[in-house]
Structures are given as C-alpha cells and as structure tokens.
Design a protein around this motif. Structure first.
Motif, PDB file in Angstrom:
ATOM      1  N   HIS A  82     -13.578  43.328  71.652  1.00 37.88           N
ATOM      2  CA  HIS A  82     -13.349  42.085  72.161  1.00 37.88           C
ATOM      3  C   HIS A  82     -11.822  41.592  72.318  1.00 37.88           C
ATOM      4  N   ALA A  83     -11.227  41.925  71.060  1.00 39.17           N
ATOM      5  CA  ALA A  83      -9.853  41.389  70.812  1.00 39.17           C
ATOM      6  C   ALA A  83      -8.880  42.361  71.506  1.00 39.17           C
ATOM      7  N   VAL A  84      -9.065  43.599  71.970  1.00 34.93           N
ATOM      8  CA  VAL A  84      -8.050  44.752  72.544  1.00 34.93           C
ATOM      9  C   VAL A  84      -8.616  45.268  73.479  1.00 34.93           C
ATOM     10  N   ILE A  85      -9.701  46.011  73.553  1.00 29.34           N
ATOM     11  CA  ILE A  85     -10.235  46.820  74.810  1.00 29.34           C
ATOM     12  C   ILE A  85     -10.711  45.638  75.779  1.00 29.34           C
ATOM     13  N   ALA A  86     -11.506  44.747  75.493  1.00 28.29           N
ATOM     14  CA  ALA A  86     -11.850  43.826  76.565  1.00 28.29           C
ATOM     15  C   ALA A  86     -10.836  43.182  77.609  1.00 28.29           C
ATOM     16  N   PRO A  87      -9.555  42.609  76.883  1.00 29.79           N
ATOM     17  CA  PRO A  87      -8.652  42.366  77.670  1.00 29.79           C
ATOM     18  C   PRO A  87      -7.868  43.378  78.394  1.00 29.79           C
ATOM     19  N   LEU A  88      -7.571  44.767  77.757  1.00 27.34           N
ATOM     20  CA  LEU A  88      -7.323  45.720  78.552  1.00 27.34           C
ATOM     21  C   LEU A  88      -7.982  46.020  79.660  1.00 27.34           C
ATOM     22  N   SER A  89      -9.337  46.117  79.563  1.00 27.46           N
ATOM     23  CA  SER A  89     -10.169  46.500  80.767  1.00 27.46           C
ATOM     24  C   SER A  89      -9.879  45.523  81.782  1.00 27.46           C
ATOM     25  N   ARG A  90     -10.035  44.090  81.225  1.00 25.42           N
ATOM     26  CA  ARG A  90      -9.841  42.958  82.479  1.00 25.42           C
ATOM     27  C   ARG A  90      -8.488  43.238  83.386  1.00 25.42           C
ATOM     28  N   ALA A  91      -7.447  43.594  82.453  1.00 22.72           N
ATOM     29  CA  ALA A  91      -6.337  43.592  83.166  1.00 22.72           C
ATOM     30  C   ALA A  91      -6.006  44.992  84.297  1.00 22.72           C
ATOM     31  N   ILE A  92      -7.049  45.909  83.829  1.00 26.86           N
ATOM     32  CA  ILE A  92      -6.958  47.047  84.787  1.00 26.86           C
ATOM     33  C   ILE A  92      -7.913  46.955  85.964  1.00 26.86           C
ATOM     34  N   TRP A  93      -9.151  46.346  85.575  1.00 28.99           N
ATOM     35  CA  TRP A  93     -10.221  46.328  86.634  1.00 28.99           C
ATOM     36  C   TRP A  93     -10.248  45.066  87.425  1.00 28.99           C
ATOM     37  N   ARG A  94      -9.450  44.047  86.708  1.00 26.75           N
ATOM     38  CA  ARG A  94      -9.411  42.706  87.257  1.00 26.75           C
ATOM     39  C   ARG A  94     -10.648  42.217  87.857  1.00 26.75           C
ATOM     40  N   PRO A  95     -12.044  42.181  86.871  1.00 27.10           N
ATOM     41  CA  PRO A  95     -12.995  41.664  87.508  1.00 27.10           C
ATOM     42  C   PRO A  95     -13.109  40.169  87.945  1.00 27.10           C
ATOM     43  N   ILE A  96     -13.751  39.690  88.926  1.00 24.36           N
ATOM     44  CA  ILE A  96     -13.891  38.274  89.221  1.00 24.36           C
ATOM     45  C   ILE A  96     -15.442  37.884  88.494  1.00 24.36           C
ATOM     46  N   VAL A  97     -14.842  36.885  87.505  1.00 26.23           N
ATOM     47  CA  VAL A  97     -16.197  36.397  86.947  1.00 26.23           C
ATOM     48  C   VAL A  97     -16.222  34.617  87.089  1.00 26.23           C
ATOM     49  N   GLU A  98     -17.400  34.501  87.311  1.00 30.85           N
ATOM     50  CA  GLU A  98     -17.902  33.161  87.811  1.00 30.85           C
ATOM     51  C   GLU A  98     -18.881  32.655  86.758  1.00 30.85           C
ATOM     52  N   GLY A  99     -18.688  31.451  86.565  1.00 29.65           N
ATOM     53  CA  GLY A  99     -19.935  30.629  85.688  1.00 29.65           C
ATOM     54  C   GLY A  99     -20.102  31.281  84.257  1.00 29.65           C
ATOM     55  N   ALA A 100     -18.886  31.866  83.675  1.00 28.23           N
ATOM     56  CA  ALA A 100     -19.059  32.131  82.112  1.00 28.23           C
ATOM     57  C   ALA A 100     -19.465  31.102  81.176  1.00 28.23           C
ATOM     58  N   GLY A 101     -19.048  29.802  81.573  1.00 31.56           N
ATOM     59  CA  GLY A 101     -19.366  28.684  80.748  1.00 31.56           C
ATOM     60  C   GLY A 101     -20.995  28.438  80.763  1.00 31.56           C
ATOM     61  N   ASN A 102     -21.601  29.144  81.799  1.00 31.19           N
ATOM     62  CA  ASN A 102     -23.159  28.904  81.599  1.00 31.19           C
ATOM     63  C   ASN A 102     -23.633  29.589  80.306  1.00 31.19           C
ATOM     64  N   VAL A 103     -22.863  30.629  79.828  1.00 32.98           N
ATOM     65  CA  VAL A 103     -23.641  31.208  78.757  1.00 32.98           C
ATOM     66  C   VAL A 103     -23.630  30.549  77.508  1.00 32.98           C
ATOM     67  N   PRO A 104     -24.464  30.128  76.786  1.00 27.68           N
ATOM     68  CA  PRO A 104     -24.344  29.284  75.353  1.00 27.68           C
ATOM     69  C   PRO A 104     -23.594  29.968  74.517  1.00 27.68           C
ATOM     70  N   LEU A 105     -22.654  29.208  73.866  1.00 29.02           N
ATOM     71  CA  LEU A 105     -21.916  30.216  72.727  1.00 29.02           C
ATOM     72  C   LEU A 105     -22.511  30.357  71.650  1.00 29.02           C
ATOM     73  N   THR A 106     -23.790  29.784  71.403  1.00 34.60           N
ATOM     74  CA  THR A 106     -24.305  29.720  69.918  1.00 34.60           C
ATOM     75  C   THR A 106     -25.876  29.828  70.367  1.00 34.60           C
ATOM     76  N   GLY A 107     -26.703  30.567  69.412  1.00 29.96           N
ATOM     77  CA  GLY A 107     -28.046  30.271  69.617  1.00 29.96           C
ATOM     78  C   GLY A 107     -28.561  31.556  70.462  1.00 29.96           C
ATOM     79  N   PRO A 108     -30.099  31.902  70.217  1.00 26.58           N
ATOM     80  CA  PRO A 108     -30.385  33.103  70.793  1.00 26.58           C
ATOM     81  C   PRO A 108     -30.541  32.550  72.531  1.00 26.58           C
ATOM     82  N   VAL A 109     -30.278  33.981  73.308  1.00 25.62           N
ATOM     83  CA  VAL A 109     -30.207  33.681  74.707  1.00 25.62           C
ATOM     84  C   VAL A 109     -30.469  35.030  75.378  1.00 25.62           C
TER      85      VAL A 109
END
Length: 222
Positions: free
Chosen positions: A7-34
C-alpha cells in the motif's frame, strides 16, 4: 508487513500507471467490520479494489496462486499476500461453506472483507443475480455492506490474458447499506434474498450494467 509495503509503494505506483478513476472512497468506513460487495468483470478486480480502497480489503483467492515453486512462485505468493488475499480450495465441495466461515472470522476481527455476489466474473458484461452469501454475512455479522461498481476492468485484463494491460478503469464505492436488526422475525430465506437484491440493485446503479436476470455459472477457465 506485506500489505504495508504494497500500500505504501506498489499501490501509488499502480495508480500512477493505470490512473483509475475512484469515486466515493470516503464511503468505506476506516475502522470496524465491513463487507465490500462488488460486480465482477475480470481477474484483476481483486487487485484493483485493494489498490484503491482506503483500507485493507481481504479477498479469497484460488489456492493454486500460493503453491507455485521457484522464484516465480515466491513472487506470486508475496504479491497475493501483499494484497491481503487468503487461499481457498475452490474445487472442494465444502469450499462455499468454508469460505463463509473464513469471511465471518475476518469480519469478527473488525476487518474488511471483499466478495463478489455474482459468484464468478461476467463474460458478457451483464450483471448476474447475486447469491445469498453476501446476505448471510451481513445478517450474521451485523457489518454494513459497501456496494462497489467496477467499470472497464475487463479491458485491464481480458479473459485469457496472462498480464494486465494499460486501460482506464473506474471504481465507484457506494454508501454503506445497513441491515442489522432490520430483519428480526423475518423468515431467514426471505431476509437473505431481500438483502441480496438490495445489494445487487446498489451495485447495478454504480456500474450501469444491464441486469442478466439469471445466475452466472462458473467456467472451468474462470
């Protein structure tokens, strides 16, 4: 450790290469079961979601991906473990029940679990009927369900392709769906079907797919 590095290295690199459009990431609770419930268009879906999600999402993966030998096998194991995947034997007739038990354990630890209610990926782009495993998890654990609509991942890694390609994809996270205590006293079969239909309707609204109206059957090549 694997996930932190990914998540610290590969994820940012992948996002830079593929440039995905991400919408609503804030809808994912950061803690607790989901429960993260998504449509399924490509083998790459289980890599795309963990790369763009704001927290670790655990998926189940074929045991074969973890049993390779040599440097290639070690690299694959490291990659899939880094994505937070857990190996399961999909050819075991008891695999479906075992998978749900594993999912409940993950949710019981307060983690996020990823699931494809269609059961297997769509080969014609339509959205197939959801199986009730997602409802079983939601009603048993009390965890909210975050619906996800993936668009374009079938172009990222088409059926039969061994390596991902450059393709623009969109990942839409919907608002959490809460079912805890809403189905007290409702017959279990009816409750599971109604919850599943609500989840699939939310996924369809996010993905824009044409509903198939039938269940999808797993291909031997899936």
């Amino acid at each position: 450790m694997f996930y932190k590095v990914m998540h610290a290295v590969i994820a940012p690199l992948s996002r830079a290469i593929w440039r995905p459009i991400v919408e609503g990431a804030g809808n994912v609770p950061l803690t607790g079961p989901v429960i993260v419930a998504s449509n399924h268009l490509s083998f790459a879906d289980s890599m795309v979601i963990p790369i763009v999600a704001p927290r670790q999402v655990v998926f189940l993966a074929k045991e074969d991906y973890f049993t390779g030998t040599g440097l290639r096998g070690a690299a694959m194991r490291g990659w899939f473990r880094g994505l937070g995947m857990i190996p399961v034997d999909r050819d075991d007739t008891r695999a479906a029940i075992a998978s749900l038990d594993i999912a409940l354990e993950i949710l019981g630890r307060g983690e996020a679990f990823g699931i494809y209610p269609e059961g297997t990926r769509s080969r014609d782009g339509r959205l197939y009927r959801g199986r009730t495993g997602v409802a079983h998890l939601a009603l048993t654990s009390g965890a909210p369900v975050v619906p996800v609509g993936l668009v374009g991942t079938q172009n990222l890694q088409p059926v039969g392709s061994r390596l991902p390609r450059l393709a623009r994809v969109t990942v839409r996270f919907g608002e959490p769906l809460h079912f805890a205590d809403r189905y007290d006293g409702v017959p279990l079969g009816r409750a599971r079907r109604e919850v599943t239909e609500q989840v699939m309707a939310a996924i369809q609204a996010l993905s824009g797919q044409e509903p198939a109206g039938v269940y999808n059957e797993r291909s031997t090549q899936a």
